[in-house]
Write a protein that holds these residues in place. Sequence first.
Motif, PDB file in Angstrom:
ATOM      1  N   PRO A  76       0.810  -1.225   0.000  1.00  0.00           N
ATOM      2  CA  PRO A  76       0.000   0.000   0.000  1.00  0.00           C
ATOM      3  C   PRO A  76       0.845   1.279   0.000  1.00  0.00           C
ATOM      4  CG  PRO A  76      -0.791  -1.531   1.670  1.00  0.00           C
ATOM      5  CD  PRO A  76       0.473  -2.109   1.119  1.00  0.00           C
ATOM      6  N   GLU A  77       1.999   1.250   0.670  1.00  0.00           N
ATOM      7  CA  GLU A  77       2.860   2.438   0.691  1.00  0.00           C
ATOM      8  C   GLU A  77       3.450   2.709  -0.691  1.00  0.00           C
ATOM      9  OE1 GLU A  77       4.897   5.821   2.120  1.00  0.00           O
ATOM     10  OE2 GLU A  77       3.092   4.758   2.734  1.00  0.00           O
ATOM     11  N   ALA A  78       3.845   1.668  -1.389  1.00  0.00           N
ATOM     12  CA  ALA A  78       4.336   1.835  -2.759  1.00  0.00           C
ATOM     13  C   ALA A  78       3.225   2.382  -3.649  1.00  0.00           C
ATOM     14  CB  ALA A  78       4.861   0.511  -3.299  1.00  0.00           C
ATOM     15  N   ASP A  79       2.012   1.885  -3.461  1.00  0.00           N
ATOM     16  CA  ASP A  79       0.871   2.378  -4.240  1.00  0.00           C
ATOM     17  C   ASP A  79       0.653   3.868  -3.981  1.00  0.00           C
ATOM     18  OD1 ASP A  79      -1.498   1.971  -5.957  1.00  0.00           O
ATOM     19  OD2 ASP A  79      -2.598   2.407  -4.101  1.00  0.00           O
ATOM     20  N   ARG A  80       0.731   4.278  -2.713  1.00  0.00           N
ATOM     21  CA  ARG A  80       0.565   5.690  -2.374  1.00  0.00           C
ATOM     22  C   ARG A  80       1.651   6.542  -3.033  1.00  0.00           C
ATOM     23  NH1 ARG A  80       2.641   9.547   0.535  1.00  0.00           N
ATOM     24  NH2 ARG A  80       4.273   8.262   1.451  1.00  0.00           N
ATOM     25  N   LEU A  81       2.889   6.042  -3.004  1.00  0.00           N
ATOM     26  CA  LEU A  81       3.994   6.792  -3.605  1.00  0.00           C
ATOM     27  C   LEU A  81       3.874   6.869  -5.118  1.00  0.00           C
ATOM     28  CD1 LEU A  81       6.898   5.521  -1.346  1.00  0.00           C
ATOM     29  CD2 LEU A  81       6.031   7.871  -1.478  1.00  0.00           C
ATOM     30  N   ILE A  82       3.368   5.818  -5.743  1.00  0.00           N
ATOM     31  CA  ILE A  82       3.151   5.842  -7.198  1.00  0.00           C
ATOM     32  C   ILE A  82       2.120   6.904  -7.539  1.00  0.00           C
ATOM     33  CG2 ILE A  82       2.209   4.536  -9.148  1.00  0.00           C
ATOM     34  CD1 ILE A  82       3.488   2.006  -7.773  1.00  0.00           C
ATOM     35  N   ARG A  83       1.027   6.934  -6.784  1.00  0.00           N
ATOM     36  CA  ARG A  83      -0.011   7.954  -7.026  1.00  0.00           C
ATOM     37  C   ARG A  83       0.538   9.353  -6.773  1.00  0.00           C
ATOM     38  NH1 ARG A  83      -3.630   7.253  -3.298  1.00  0.00           N
ATOM     39  NH2 ARG A  83      -2.934   5.298  -2.422  1.00  0.00           N
ATOM     40  N   GLN A  84       1.327   9.508  -5.703  1.00  0.00           N
ATOM     41  CA  GLN A  84       1.939  10.802  -5.395  1.00  0.00           C
ATOM     42  C   GLN A  84       2.884  11.216  -6.526  1.00  0.00           C
ATOM     43  OE1 GLN A  84       3.642  11.102  -1.461  1.00  0.00           O
ATOM     44  NE2 GLN A  84       5.140  12.610  -2.133  1.00  0.00           N
ATOM     45  N   ALA A  85       3.625  10.266  -7.069  1.00  0.00           N
ATOM     46  CA  ALA A  85       4.555  10.562  -8.163  1.00  0.00           C
ATOM     47  C   ALA A  85       3.798  11.082  -9.379  1.00  0.00           C
ATOM     48  CB  ALA A  85       5.356   9.313  -8.531  1.00  0.00           C
ATOM     49  N   HIS A  86       2.663  10.448  -9.700  1.00  0.00           N
ATOM     50  CA  HIS A  86       1.858  10.920 -10.830  1.00  0.00           C
ATOM     51  C   HIS A  86       1.369  12.348 -10.590  1.00  0.00           C
ATOM     52  CE1 HIS A  86       1.659   7.333 -13.303  1.00  0.00           C
ATOM     53  NE2 HIS A  86       1.388   6.603 -12.239  1.00  0.00           N
ATOM     54  N   THR A  87       0.942  12.616  -9.372  1.00  0.00           N
ATOM     55  CA  THR A  87       0.408  13.940  -9.047  1.00  0.00           C
ATOM     56  C   THR A  87       1.476  15.020  -9.129  1.00  0.00           C
ATOM     57  OG1 THR A  87      -1.261  12.954  -7.598  1.00  0.00           O
ATOM     58  CG2 THR A  87      -0.768  15.285  -7.266  1.00  0.00           C
ATOM     59  N   VAL A  88       2.592  14.805  -8.437  1.00  0.00           N
ATOM     60  CA  VAL A  88       3.628  15.840  -8.390  1.00  0.00           C
ATOM     61  C   VAL A  88       4.300  16.006  -9.752  1.00  0.00           C
ATOM     62  CG1 VAL A  88       5.578  14.439  -7.592  1.00  0.00           C
ATOM     63  CG2 VAL A  88       5.423  16.816  -6.916  1.00  0.00           C
ATOM     64  N   ARG A  89       4.405  14.927 -10.512  1.00  0.00           N
ATOM     65  CA  ARG A  89       5.019  15.007 -11.835  1.00  0.00           C
ATOM     66  C   ARG A  89       4.172  15.835 -12.796  1.00  0.00           C
ATOM     67  NH1 ARG A  89       5.197  12.299 -16.698  1.00  0.00           N
ATOM     68  NH2 ARG A  89       7.252  12.186 -17.612  1.00  0.00           N
ATOM     69  N   ALA A  90       2.855  15.790 -12.610  1.00  0.00           N
ATOM     70  CA  ALA A  90       1.943  16.503 -13.509  1.00  0.00           C
ATOM     71  C   ALA A  90       1.825  17.995 -13.172  1.00  0.00           C
ATOM     72  CB  ALA A  90       0.560  15.859 -13.460  1.00  0.00           C
ATOM     73  N   GLU A  91       2.249  18.381 -11.980  1.00  0.00           N
ATOM     74  CA  GLU A  91       2.144  19.786 -11.579  1.00  0.00           C
ATOM     75  C   GLU A  91       3.097  20.651 -12.408  1.00  0.00           C
ATOM     76  OE1 GLU A  91       3.003  19.915  -7.411  1.00  0.00           O
ATOM     77  OE2 GLU A  91       1.163  18.853  -6.875  1.00  0.00           O
ATOM     78  N   ALA A  92       2.606  21.820 -12.786  1.00  0.00           N
ATOM     79  CA  ALA A  92       3.431  22.761 -13.552  1.00  0.00           C
ATOM     80  C   ALA A  92       4.426  23.452 -12.625  1.00  0.00           C
ATOM     81  CB  ALA A  92       2.542  23.805 -14.226  1.00  0.00           C
ATOM     82  N   MET A  93       5.558  23.819 -13.179  1.00  0.00           N
ATOM     83  CA  MET A  93       6.583  24.543 -12.430  1.00  0.00           C
ATOM     84  C   MET A  93       6.086  25.969 -12.181  1.00  0.00           C
ATOM     85  SD  MET A  93       9.622  24.576 -11.127  1.00  0.00           S
ATOM     86  CE  MET A  93      11.046  23.835 -11.824  1.00  0.00           C
ATOM     87  N   PRO A  94       5.987  26.391 -10.921  1.00  0.00           N
ATOM     88  CA  PRO A  94       5.550  27.767 -10.622  1.00  0.00           C
ATOM     89  C   PRO A  94       6.542  28.791 -11.171  1.00  0.00           C
ATOM     90  CG  PRO A  94       5.476  26.386  -8.655  1.00  0.00           C
ATOM     91  CD  PRO A  94       6.200  25.603  -9.722  1.00  0.00           C
ATOM     92  N   ASP A  95       6.043  29.976 -11.480  1.00  0.00           N
ATOM     93  CA  ASP A  95       6.897  31.055 -11.971  1.00  0.00           C
ATOM     94  C   ASP A  95       7.702  31.699 -10.838  1.00  0.00           C
ATOM     95  OD1 ASP A  95       6.110  30.752 -14.607  1.00  0.00           O
ATOM     96  OD2 ASP A  95       4.411  32.121 -14.379  1.00  0.00           O
ATOM     97  N   ASP A  96       7.118  31.753  -9.666  1.00  0.00           N
ATOM     98  CA  ASP A  96       7.771  32.342  -8.506  1.00  0.00           C
ATOM     99  C   ASP A  96       8.941  31.452  -8.069  1.00  0.00           C
ATOM    100  OD1 ASP A  96       7.738  34.182  -6.071  1.00  0.00           O
ATOM    101  OD2 ASP A  96       7.468  32.204  -5.122  1.00  0.00           O
ATOM    102  N   HIS A  97      10.122  32.037  -7.887  1.00  0.00           N
ATOM    103  CA  HIS A  97      11.331  31.274  -7.562  1.00  0.00           C
ATOM    104  C   HIS A  97      11.167  30.461  -6.281  1.00  0.00           C
ATOM    105  CE1 HIS A  97      15.507  30.689  -6.043  1.00  0.00           C
ATOM    106  NE2 HIS A  97      15.664  30.274  -7.288  1.00  0.00           N
ATOM    107  N   ARG A  98      10.631  31.061  -5.234  1.00  0.00           N
ATOM    108  CA  ARG A  98      10.473  30.362  -3.962  1.00  0.00           C
ATOM    109  C   ARG A  98       9.534  29.164  -4.107  1.00  0.00           C
ATOM    110  NH1 ARG A  98       6.869  30.565  -0.035  1.00  0.00           N
ATOM    111  NH2 ARG A  98       5.750  32.318  -0.898  1.00  0.00           N
ATOM    112  N   ARG A  99       8.435  29.355  -4.815  1.00  0.00           N
ATOM    113  CA  ARG A  99       7.490  28.247  -5.032  1.00  0.00           C
ATOM    114  C   ARG A  99       8.073  27.191  -5.961  1.00  0.00           C
ATOM    115  NH1 ARG A  99       1.379  30.575  -4.989  1.00  0.00           N
ATOM    116  NH2 ARG A  99       1.615  31.716  -3.031  1.00  0.00           N
ATOM    117  N   ALA A 100       8.865  27.629  -6.923  1.00  0.00           N
ATOM    118  CA  ALA A 100       9.513  26.669  -7.834  1.00  0.00           C
ATOM    119  C   ALA A 100      10.476  25.774  -7.059  1.00  0.00           C
ATOM    120  CB  ALA A 100      10.234  27.410  -8.950  1.00  0.00           C
TER     121      ALA A 100
END
Length: 128
Positions: A76-100
């Motif tokens: 289940p932990e690997a499954d959670r990390l796989i889902r998290q990887a899909h989510t964070v990978r799909a997020e766009a890079m913020p323009d603000d340096h600190r947020r990036a």
Amino acid sequence: MPWTPPLEADALTTLLSKVQQWTPFDGNALLDDVGAVLDDVVPPKEDLDVLAQRLRGHLMQLVNIAVTAEAGDKDPEADRLIRQAHTVRAEAMPDDHRRAVGHLRRLGWTVNELLERLVAANCLREAA
């Protein structure tokens, strides 16, 4: 039974294209990139996009390894990390340096956690 290649030209062309695009897993490069974004020293602004692209590539490779090894089905932990990887990978890079930088650090943590989980599940050997 030995493998026999497909006889259709389209199938062979597709197979060749995939082999040419394949990049072998490089645990040292992965650890270098994770270290660069999780270090106390903030990466320079001009390096952020390159680091994000490389971390997304590492995530894609780790997710592919996890899916192939059926790690998410067994753990289940690997499954959670796989889902998290899909989510964070799909997020766009913020323009603000600190947020990036924050986004890069989330990518780095996810890469690191998934790597550790795959090593613990015997899907990968330790990277270094």
